[in-house]
Design an enzyme around this catalytic site. Structure first.
Site, PDB file in Angstrom:
ATOM      1  N   LYS A  52      60.922  69.243  45.802  1.00 42.96           N
ATOM      2  CA  LYS A  52      61.526  69.914  47.146  1.00 42.96           C
ATOM      3  C   LYS A  52      62.553  71.093  46.306  1.00 42.96           C
ATOM      4  CE  LYS A  52      61.423  65.484  49.399  1.00 42.96           C
ATOM      5  NZ  LYS A  52      61.818  64.250  49.874  1.00 42.96           N
ATOM      6  N   GLN A  96      67.498  61.299  49.919  1.00 46.84           N
ATOM      7  CA  GLN A  96      66.179  60.851  49.307  1.00 46.84           C
ATOM      8  C   GLN A  96      66.087  59.404  49.431  1.00 46.84           C
ATOM      9  OE1 GLN A  96      63.845  62.987  48.037  1.00 46.84           O
ATOM     10  NE2 GLN A  96      62.423  60.884  47.738  1.00 46.84           N
ATOM     11  N   ASP A 119      65.287  65.639  57.686  1.00 46.92           N
ATOM     12  CA  ASP A 119      63.939  64.551  57.802  1.00 46.92           C
ATOM     13  C   ASP A 119      63.907  64.129  59.160  1.00 46.92           C
ATOM     14  OD1 ASP A 119      62.907  64.321  55.433  1.00 46.92           O
ATOM     15  OD2 ASP A 119      64.405  62.805  54.553  1.00 46.92           O
TER      16      ASP A 119
END
Ligand code: NAP
Length: 283
Positions: A52, A96, A119
């Site tokens: 990422k 994460q 997200d």
């Protein structure tokens, strides 16, 4: 039929999306900034976060990594999130997953400001998706829909079957397909006659976590098959939830694993970070 022309190339479609984002970011005076919170030492999570961060560098998006020890408490992680929520120089926040055992990921995700929730997992963004309002959409289903559109721009009226109903993928995927006017069936571990249900579908999206579960005999000739599964076999090889050898003989279009949905997830994370930036007061 050529057996290569019908493989959907997620690598090349994601590269085009990344180039498009990089061009947009290059034209900005202030750069979008993504904060990535990584808790603990899970090797896979370290690899995902590394990828990422690399994607940020490729697109010109700035990234800041917050590495917290596996011994962190819920309150310590919550403080990091609320500090980042209040920081106008941060436009996107990614926690994460999975978090180390004992931590309350459900509660912590909901602390992320919905405006910075790249997200798309906060209740507000999920609610917007269901209500058909513009919000931040989870990256993997967003990417999977782009792959479907790459071979069939108008999917209105088609019957789509999504196998899997997780909050991360299956539910938002079904919702996106419904918004596209598909007739959607969401299947799960208690579904009866799954093979027959899939056989009637124009689009099959598999997100289960069972290697090669979807067989060629389950697929209507010409259907679009999107394989979201990522399974590591004992041999070390990666494979999806679809039996690629069998299904590719029958499907009209199919995504490979690796090189299908996977690369789209990171590109869509970059797209969401840019979107969050453009909606922020600091742009
Ligand atoms: P998950 O939370 O474990 O959900 C799996 C879903 O599959 C559940 O809804 C479960 O049903 C259903 N299921 C399990 N066994 C089944 C069966 N025999 N028949 C039909 N449905 C069954 O997993 P997830 O997070 O959605 O991820 C699914 C897969 O996608 C995994 O392989 C994951 O690694 C992969 N993935 C890939 C990406 C990417 O970037 N490419 C991103 C996210 C996930 P119940 O709800 O009834 O238990």
């Amino acid at each position: 039929m050529s057996k290569s022309g019908h493989i959907i190339d997620g690598k090349s479609i994601s590269a085009t999306l990344m180039d498009d984002i990089a061009a947009k970011v290059a034209g900005l005076d202030i750069k979008p900034t993504l904060a990535v919170i990584l808790v603990g030492d899970d090797p896979a999570s370290h690899v995902y976060v590394g990828n990422k961060i690399k994607a940020c560098a490729k697109t010109g998006i700035q990234s800041v990594e917050y590495r917290l020890p596996a011994t962190s408490t819920n309150d310590e992680i919550a403080k990091t999130i609320t500090d980042l929520n209040a920081d106008p120089a941060i436009h996107g926040i990614l926690l994460q997953l999975p978090l180390p055992k004992g931590l309350d990921s459900d509660r912590l995700i909901q602390l992320i400001s919905p405006d910075k929730d790249v997200d798309g997992l906060t209740i507000l963004n999920i609610g917007k998706l269901v209500a058909g309002l513009d919000g931040l959409v989870p990256c993997t289903p967003q990417g999977a829909l782009m792959l479907i559109h790459s071979v069939r721009p108008d999917i209105s009226g088609l019957h789509a079957v999504v196998i899997g109903r997780s909050l991360l993928f299956g539910k938002p995927m079904s919702q996106l397909l419904l918004t596209e006017n598909c007739t959607v069936t969401t299947a799960h571990s208690k579904t009866n006659n799954l093979a027959d249900i899939c056989k009637a579908a124009d689009i099959v999206v598999a997100a289960v976590g069972r290697p090669g579960m979807v067989k060629g005999s389950w697929i209507k000739p010409g259907a679009i098959v999107i394989d979201v599964g990522i399974n590591r076999l004992d041999t070390g090889k990666l494979c999806g939830d679809v039996d690629f050898h069998e299904v590719s003989q029958v499907a009209g279009h199919i995504t490979p694993v690796p090189g299908g949905v996977g690369p789209m997830t990171i590109a869509c994370l970059m797209a969401n970070t840019l979107k969050a930036f453009l909606l922020s007061p600091s742009k």
